[in-house]
Design a protein around this motif. Structure first.
Motif, PDB file in Angstrom:
ATOM      1  N   CYS A  27      32.078  31.792  43.941  1.00  0.00           N
ATOM      2  CA  CYS A  27      32.331  31.797  44.323  1.00  0.00           C
ATOM      3  C   CYS A  27      31.017  32.906  45.350  1.00  0.00           C
ATOM      4  O   CYS A  27      30.352  33.555  44.299  1.00  0.00           O
ATOM      5  CB  CYS A  27      33.522  33.297  44.317  1.00  0.00           C
ATOM      6  SG  CYS A  27      33.992  34.654  45.467  1.00  0.00           S
ATOM      7  N   PRO A  28      31.331  33.165  46.406  1.00  0.00           N
ATOM      8  CA  PRO A  28      29.723  33.273  47.248  1.00  0.00           C
ATOM      9  C   PRO A  28      29.387  35.396  47.147  1.00  0.00           C
ATOM     10  O   PRO A  28      28.849  35.721  47.375  1.00  0.00           O
ATOM     11  CB  PRO A  28      30.098  32.913  48.085  1.00  0.00           C
ATOM     12  CG  PRO A  28      31.067  32.696  48.869  1.00  0.00           C
ATOM     13  CD  PRO A  28      31.821  32.212  47.555  1.00  0.00           C
ATOM     14  N   ASP A  29      30.854  35.586  47.316  1.00  0.00           N
ATOM     15  CA  ASP A  29      30.931  37.219  46.567  1.00  0.00           C
ATOM     16  C   ASP A  29      30.281  36.964  45.216  1.00  0.00           C
ATOM     17  O   ASP A  29      31.157  37.156  44.616  1.00  0.00           O
ATOM     18  CB  ASP A  29      32.297  37.425  46.992  1.00  0.00           C
ATOM     19  CG  ASP A  29      32.437  39.065  47.156  1.00  0.00           C
ATOM     20  OD1 ASP A  29      31.775  39.724  46.596  1.00  0.00           O
ATOM     21  OD2 ASP A  29      34.476  39.366  47.343  1.00  0.00           O
ATOM     22  N   ARG A  30      29.109  38.102  45.405  1.00  0.00           N
ATOM     23  CA  ARG A  30      28.336  38.279  44.144  1.00  0.00           C
ATOM     24  C   ARG A  30      29.566  39.715  43.565  1.00  0.00           C
ATOM     25  O   ARG A  30      28.924  39.452  41.792  1.00  0.00           O
ATOM     26  CB  ARG A  30      26.882  39.093  44.626  1.00  0.00           C
ATOM     27  CG  ARG A  30      26.104  38.117  44.875  1.00  0.00           C
ATOM     28  CD  ARG A  30      26.220  36.485  43.962  1.00  0.00           C
ATOM     29  NE  ARG A  30      24.771  36.182  44.438  1.00  0.00           N
ATOM     30  CZ  ARG A  30      24.206  35.168  43.545  1.00  0.00           C
ATOM     31  NH1 ARG A  30      24.867  34.943  42.193  1.00  0.00           N
ATOM     32  NH2 ARG A  30      23.263  33.681  44.392  1.00  0.00           N
ATOM     33  N   ASP A  31      29.988  40.576  43.938  1.00  0.00           N
ATOM     34  CA  ASP A  31      30.730  41.147  43.185  1.00  0.00           C
ATOM     35  C   ASP A  31      32.506  40.776  42.117  1.00  0.00           C
ATOM     36  O   ASP A  31      32.547  41.379  41.738  1.00  0.00           O
ATOM     37  CB  ASP A  31      32.050  42.575  44.718  1.00  0.00           C
ATOM     38  CG  ASP A  31      30.848  43.329  45.121  1.00  0.00           C
ATOM     39  OD1 ASP A  31      29.682  43.780  43.918  1.00  0.00           O
ATOM     40  OD2 ASP A  31      31.234  44.020  46.269  1.00  0.00           O
ATOM     41  N   CYS A  32      32.510  39.829  42.870  1.00  0.00           N
ATOM     42  CA  CYS A  32      33.923  38.907  41.952  1.00  0.00           C
ATOM     43  C   CYS A  32      33.223  37.803  40.898  1.00  0.00           C
ATOM     44  O   CYS A  32      33.242  37.955  40.142  1.00  0.00           O
ATOM     45  CB  CYS A  32      34.822  37.546  43.111  1.00  0.00           C
ATOM     46  SG  CYS A  32      35.501  36.946  42.027  1.00  0.00           S
ATOM     47  N   GLY A  33      31.748  37.020  41.671  1.00  0.00           N
ATOM     48  CA  GLY A  33      31.100  37.078  40.350  1.00  0.00           C
ATOM     49  C   GLY A  33      31.647  34.972  39.653  1.00  0.00           C
ATOM     50  O   GLY A  33      31.442  34.493  38.514  1.00  0.00           O
ATOM     51  N   PHE A  34      32.766  34.493  40.128  1.00  0.00           N
ATOM     52  CA  PHE A  34      33.839  33.306  39.411  1.00  0.00           C
ATOM     53  C   PHE A  34      32.851  32.472  39.674  1.00  0.00           C
ATOM     54  O   PHE A  34      32.369  31.729  40.769  1.00  0.00           O
ATOM     55  CB  PHE A  34      35.150  33.139  40.224  1.00  0.00           C
ATOM     56  CG  PHE A  34      35.159  31.409  39.959  1.00  0.00           C
ATOM     57  CD1 PHE A  34      35.774  31.734  38.984  1.00  0.00           C
ATOM     58  CD2 PHE A  34      35.741  30.399  41.436  1.00  0.00           C
ATOM     59  CE1 PHE A  34      37.211  30.960  37.548  1.00  0.00           C
ATOM     60  CE2 PHE A  34      36.191  29.030  40.474  1.00  0.00           C
ATOM     61  CZ  PHE A  34      37.741  29.856  38.829  1.00  0.00           C
TER      62      PHE A  34
END
Length: 203
Positions: A27-34
């Motif tokens: 996932c490109p969303d670093r807050d998600c981190g998947f």
């Protein structure tokens, strides 16, 4: 490796990123981190032993559906994503053989890579509680308790089932990996050896 398109946590479209020495979907969303590490499953089987006239017999079921319809094996199946291993193996024994049994310990496990996925198959020892074996009329065609000698004359007894039963017969109940109640709750479990010789400890 199997591919998925969107993050199962936040629904953002995944990208390819180098992580841990290889390219992975992430996932490109670093807050998600998947990070998608692949397709994994956990299977379980229960070795349920019962004494009958001085003879130890193990619970087996006959598969009623493909693949391997007609073969004999330990009752078992897959652990659901929201189900603890001990709960899963007790449920499978109940559903497939109509027998109530309680988890005692882990006898052993098999790790197998099958195409794009990988599977851990955990063979557990369970204590017989109650019930007479019966098929479910769907997944299983028959169920019963059989001695190791009787299995020798039965066609289609799966090799890993023989392996699990033999290891259970040749080891003491509770000598395998048991649940540590002090390190477990209703969401996760710790398994470890309980019969540990303190002389082997090192400071």
């Amino acid at each position: 490796m199997p591919r998925i398109s969107y993050c199962p946590r936040c629904a953002t479209q995944l990208v390819v990123r180098h992580d841990g020495g290889r390219d992975r979907q992430a996932c490109p969303d670093r807050d998600c981190g998947f990070v998608f590490f692949g397709d994994f499953s956990i299977g379980c089987a229960g070795v349920v032993l019962r004494e009958d006239g001085g003879v130890t017999r193990a619970l087996l079921i006959q598969r009623g559906q493909p693949p391997y319809a007609g073969s004999w094996q330990l009752p078992g199946g897959y652990a659901e994503h929201d189900e603890l291993l001990t709960t899963a193996v007790e449920r499978e024994v109940r559903e497939e053989a109509a027998v109530e049994a309680r988890f005692r310990d882990v006898v052993g496990f098999r790790h197998m890579i099958v195409g794009p996925s990988t599977n851990i198959y955990v063979v557990c020892r369970l204590d017989y509680v109650s019930g007479e074996p019966a098929s479910d009329g769907d997944e299983t065609a028959a169920a019963g308790f059989y001695s190791f000698d009787e299995m020798e004359s039965m066609e289609g007894v799966q090799g890993i089932s023989r392996w699990g039963i033999r290891h259970a017969l040749e080891s003491h109940p509770g000598s395998g990996l048991s649940v540590d109640d002090n390190g477990s709750d209703n969401r996760w479990q710790m398994f470890g050896l309980t019969d540990v010789d303190p002389r082997h400890w090192r400071g």
